[in-house]
Design a protein around this motif. Sequence first.
Motif, short mmCIF file in Angstrom:
data_model
loop_
_atom_site.label_atom_id
_atom_site.label_comp_id
_atom_site.label_asym_id
_atom_site.label_seq_id
_atom_site.Cartn_x
_atom_site.Cartn_y
_atom_site.Cartn_z
N ALA A 59 0.17 -1.28 -0.18
CA ALA A 59 0.12 0.00 0.01
C ALA A 59 1.09 1.58 -0.29
O ALA A 59 0.93 2.51 -0.66
N LEU A 60 1.72 1.25 0.83
CA LEU A 60 2.95 2.18 0.65
C LEU A 60 3.37 2.72 -0.47
O LEU A 60 3.33 4.18 -1.21
N TRP A 61 4.07 1.76 -1.24
CA TRP A 61 3.98 1.93 -2.25
C TRP A 61 3.27 2.46 -3.76
O TRP A 61 3.62 3.36 -4.77
N ARG A 62 2.59 1.51 -3.59
CA ARG A 62 1.02 2.59 -4.63
C ARG A 62 0.54 3.82 -3.96
O ARG A 62 0.14 4.54 -5.26
N TYR A 63 1.17 3.89 -2.49
CA TYR A 63 0.19 5.56 -2.48
C TYR A 63 1.13 6.43 -3.47
O TYR A 63 0.82 7.59 -3.51
N HIS A 64 2.51 6.00 -2.87
CA HIS A 64 3.75 6.67 -3.40
C HIS A 64 3.66 7.44 -4.90
O HIS A 64 4.18 8.07 -5.12
N GLN A 65 3.31 5.80 -5.71
CA GLN A 65 3.05 6.06 -7.02
C GLN A 65 1.42 6.92 -7.65
O GLN A 65 2.17 8.50 -8.38
N ARG A 66 1.27 7.23 -6.58
CA ARG A 66 0.10 8.08 -6.83
C ARG A 66 0.27 9.39 -6.50
O ARG A 66 -0.55 10.70 -6.80
N ASN A 67 0.58 9.90 -5.76
CA ASN A 67 1.05 10.69 -4.25
C ASN A 67 2.04 10.84 -3.99
O ASN A 67 2.31 10.40 -2.72
N ARG A 68 2.94 11.37 -4.14
CA ARG A 68 4.34 11.20 -3.47
C ARG A 68 4.53 12.02 -2.25
O ARG A 68 4.23 12.72 -1.76
N ILE A 69 5.50 10.45 -1.10
CA ILE A 69 5.66 10.97 -0.65
C ILE A 69 6.31 11.58 0.15
O ILE A 69 8.19 11.24 -0.37
N ASP A 70 6.85 12.86 1.11
CA ASP A 70 8.40 13.79 1.44
C ASP A 70 8.77 12.14 1.89
O ASP A 70 9.07 12.25 3.70
N TRP A 71 9.89 11.74 1.79
CA TRP A 71 10.48 11.17 2.16
C TRP A 71 11.21 11.10 3.70
O TRP A 71 11.36 10.53 4.71
N ARG A 72 11.54 12.43 3.69
CA ARG A 72 12.34 12.76 5.18
C ARG A 72 11.37 12.90 6.49
O ARG A 72 11.95 12.42 7.30
N GLN A 73 9.77 13.50 6.15
CA GLN A 73 9.19 13.29 7.08
C GLN A 73 8.92 12.04 7.23
O GLN A 73 8.36 11.96 8.98
N ALA A 74 8.51 10.69 6.54
CA ALA A 74 7.92 9.60 6.28
C ALA A 74 9.52 9.09 7.28
O ALA A 74 9.37 8.35 7.74
N LEU A 75 10.77 8.96 7.23
CA LEU A 75 11.65 8.65 7.80
C LEU A 75 11.11 9.06 9.38
O LEU A 75 12.30 8.10 10.16
N THR A 76 11.55 10.53 9.43
CA THR A 76 11.10 10.77 11.21
C THR A 76 10.39 9.62 12.03
O THR A 76 10.28 9.29 12.59
N LEU A 77 8.69 10.11 10.88
CA LEU A 77 8.01 8.79 12.02
C LEU A 77 8.41 7.52 11.77
O LEU A 77 7.99 7.08 12.93
N GLY A 78 9.24 7.24 10.79
CA GLY A 78 8.96 5.31 10.86
C GLY A 78 10.12 5.38 11.57
O GLY A 78 10.03 3.95 12.89
N LEU A 79 11.56 5.51 11.87
CA LEU A 79 12.51 5.66 12.81
C LEU A 79 11.69 5.76 14.40
O LEU A 79 12.27 4.67 15.37
N SER A 80 10.94 6.69 14.82
CA SER A 80 10.75 6.98 16.18
C SER A 80 9.66 6.09 15.76
O SER A 80 9.72 4.98 17.77
N GLY A 81 8.90 5.70 15.52
CA GLY A 81 7.54 4.48 15.27
C GLY A 81 8.69 3.61 15.88
O GLY A 81 7.85 2.23 16.90
#
Length: 248
Positions: A59-81
């Motif tokens: 789902a993450l890959w599909r969402y990124h294809q249609r609506n580009r995700i800011d990977w700096r924000q995603a990395l901040t969320l992902g590492l803390s999570g």
Amino acid sequence: MWQLLLDLLLGVVLGVLGGLFGIGGGMVAIPVLGLLFGLDQMLAQGTALVMVVPNVLLALWRYHQRNRIDWRQALTLGLSGLICAWLAAQWALGLDAASMRTGFAVFLLLLGLYNLARLIWPQRSQKPLLALNWLPLTVLGSLAGALGGVFGVGGAVLATPILTSLFGVGQVAAQGLSLALAAPSTAVTLASYASHGQVDWLLGVPLAIGGLLGIGWGVRAAHALPERVLRGLFSGFLLVSAALLFGH
């Protein structure tokens, strides 16, 4: 053979829901596994994660294809999570399964009512209350990751409404960022549950395969539906899931 086909079909349905709401399907899989298969809360959560992990990644890959995700924000969320999910999972595995189920149901009920209230009484001002910088995102990732570690839902269920209400992020973009948060936290939570024998792999693997087949449909539907409709469906989904748990 028939049981395998039914498990695959159930996985497809859960995958569609996971893609539609950006949650990996775990919230509906957990009560379903408890009601239909008689699994206790711990085993239901661990088994659901077998399906949730690959569904979240796809789902993450599909969402990124249609609506580009800011990977700096995603990395901040992902590492803390990731860190908080691992710590919370170790703590949760020592809790009583019945208490866990009640706590999970209460959380879903409150979150569903909150989303429903936002739908009925929308905010007058669209101005974001928080900026999308590393500090508030780290706090959000930590809270959502801890929630995912306890309940096995990846934390997206908490992150999505907070991103839309406090950060002013659109529903679809918020679901994409929530998936980026959920991907590492669900993986480490699954590893924790598996190490304690709280995973039914024979049931979880067919659900995962079916989920991978269905999740693309859910993502396409999420991008096609009006945002208000999507939020309404998400609220209803939370309340139904809570009702199923309370009724068990």
